[in-house]
Design a protein around this motif. Structure first.
Motif, PDB file in Angstrom:
ATOM      1  N   GLN A 162      63.384  13.132 -89.807  1.00 49.19           N
ATOM      2  CA  GLN A 162      62.928  13.976 -88.712  1.00 49.19           C
ATOM      3  C   GLN A 162      61.854  13.267 -87.885  1.00 49.19           C
ATOM      4  O   GLN A 162      61.847  13.354 -86.653  1.00 49.19           O
ATOM      5  CB  GLN A 162      62.398  15.299 -89.238  1.00 49.19           C
ATOM      6  N   GLN A 163      60.957  12.542 -88.541  1.00 49.19           N
ATOM      7  CA  GLN A 163      59.913  11.814 -87.831  1.00 49.19           C
ATOM      8  C   GLN A 163      60.521  10.783 -86.885  1.00 49.19           C
ATOM      9  O   GLN A 163      60.098  10.650 -85.745  1.00 49.19           O
ATOM     10  CB  GLN A 163      58.981  11.125 -88.828  1.00 49.19           C
ATOM     11  N   GLU A 174      63.537  10.868 -85.622  1.00 48.82           N
ATOM     12  CA  GLU A 174      64.232  11.587 -84.549  1.00 48.82           C
ATOM     13  C   GLU A 174      63.247  12.061 -83.484  1.00 48.82           C
ATOM     14  O   GLU A 174      63.513  11.963 -82.293  1.00 48.82           O
ATOM     15  CB  GLU A 174      65.014  12.772 -85.125  1.00 48.82           C
ATOM     16  N   VAL A 175      62.104  12.561 -83.900  1.00 47.44           N
ATOM     17  CA  VAL A 175      61.097  13.043 -82.960  1.00 47.44           C
ATOM     18  C   VAL A 175      60.489  11.874 -82.190  1.00 47.44           C
ATOM     19  O   VAL A 175      60.330  11.944 -80.968  1.00 47.44           O
ATOM     20  CB  VAL A 175      59.995  13.842 -83.710  1.00 47.44           C
ATOM     21  N   ASP A 176      60.160  10.801 -82.892  1.00 43.85           N
ATOM     22  CA  ASP A 176      59.553   9.641 -82.242  1.00 43.85           C
ATOM     23  C   ASP A 176      60.465   9.034 -81.178  1.00 43.85           C
ATOM     24  O   ASP A 176      60.010   8.658 -80.105  1.00 43.85           O
ATOM     25  CB  ASP A 176      59.204   8.551 -83.264  1.00 43.85           C
ATOM     26  N   GLU A 177      61.753   8.927 -81.503  1.00 45.25           N
ATOM     27  CA  GLU A 177      62.687   8.279 -80.594  1.00 45.25           C
ATOM     28  C   GLU A 177      63.447   9.268 -79.705  1.00 45.25           C
ATOM     29  O   GLU A 177      64.245   8.849 -78.866  1.00 45.25           O
ATOM     30  CB  GLU A 177      63.669   7.427 -81.395  1.00 45.25           C
ATOM     31  N   ARG A 178      63.222  10.557 -79.939  1.00 40.92           N
ATOM     32  CA  ARG A 178      63.886  11.624 -79.177  1.00 40.92           C
ATOM     33  C   ARG A 178      65.406  11.479 -79.187  1.00 40.92           C
ATOM     34  O   ARG A 178      66.072  11.502 -78.145  1.00 40.92           O
ATOM     35  CB  ARG A 178      63.367  11.653 -77.748  1.00 40.92           C
ATOM     36  N   ILE A 179      65.929  11.298 -80.387  1.00 41.91           N
ATOM     37  CA  ILE A 179      67.370  11.164 -80.584  1.00 41.91           C
ATOM     38  C   ILE A 179      67.790  11.983 -81.795  1.00 41.91           C
ATOM     39  O   ILE A 179      66.947  12.430 -82.584  1.00 41.91           O
ATOM     40  CB  ILE A 179      67.786   9.696 -80.819  1.00 41.91           C
ATOM     41  N   GLU A 180      69.081  12.156 -81.951  1.00 44.69           N
ATOM     42  CA  GLU A 180      69.654  12.766 -83.151  1.00 44.69           C
ATOM     43  C   GLU A 180      70.316  11.631 -83.926  1.00 44.69           C
ATOM     44  O   GLU A 180      71.235  10.987 -83.428  1.00 44.69           O
ATOM     45  CB  GLU A 180      70.697  13.819 -82.758  1.00 44.69           C
TER      46      GLU A 180
END
Length: 147
Positions: free
Chosen positions: A34-35, A37-43
């Protein structure tokens, strides 16, 4: 089922069964995913999730070496148990013969002839062998093949 969904299901199962060690490791893996995904703004897809899990395993192996050097067997055991739990989410590793065949196949497919082409070969190998091989060992094989 995707690796991320498998982790979520295993978290629920660990909660139900009261397996605190497994629950902690699974939660840690989900938090790392999740970290990122949030950092890179991707799924993250399965390859990305496997990359995160591989990184976690690598960190724990390094920790095991440090704890061994420091004489902390209790922490070595803890980190080793976490490595074992995380390794269950990786696909079956390739054996030496399969790795050699894969390197030969990728070198032929990319048309690599010298060390200048190593980046191209490693990029393709990383894509094909994600989670199934140690990239440092693969890199050494590619160097010997191209060098």
């Amino acid at each position: 089922m995707s690796v991320k969904n498998q982790l979520r299901e295993d978290m629920k199962q660990a909660m139900r069964s009261g397996d605190k060690a497994r629950l902690g490791v699974v939660r840690m893996a989900l938090a790392a995913i999740q970290q990122r995904e949030v950092d890179e703004r991707i799924e993250l897809d399965d390859a990305g999730v496997l990359g995160v899990i591989e990184k976690m395993i690598k960190q724990r192996r390094e920790s095991v070496e440090q704890y061994r050097a420091g004489g902390r067997q209790d922490l070595v055991d803890k980190e080793s148990a976490e490595i074992e739990l995380l390794s269950a989410y990786l696909p079956e590793p390739l054996d030496a013969a399969e790795l050699a065949a894969l390197v030969d196949e990728v070198v032929a497919a990319t048309g690599a002839t010298s060390m200048k082409d190593m980046g191209k070969v490693m990029a393709e190998l990383r894509h094909r062998a994600q989670g199934r091989a140690d990239m440092a060992a693969l890199s050494a094989q590619v160097k010997s093949r191209l060098g």
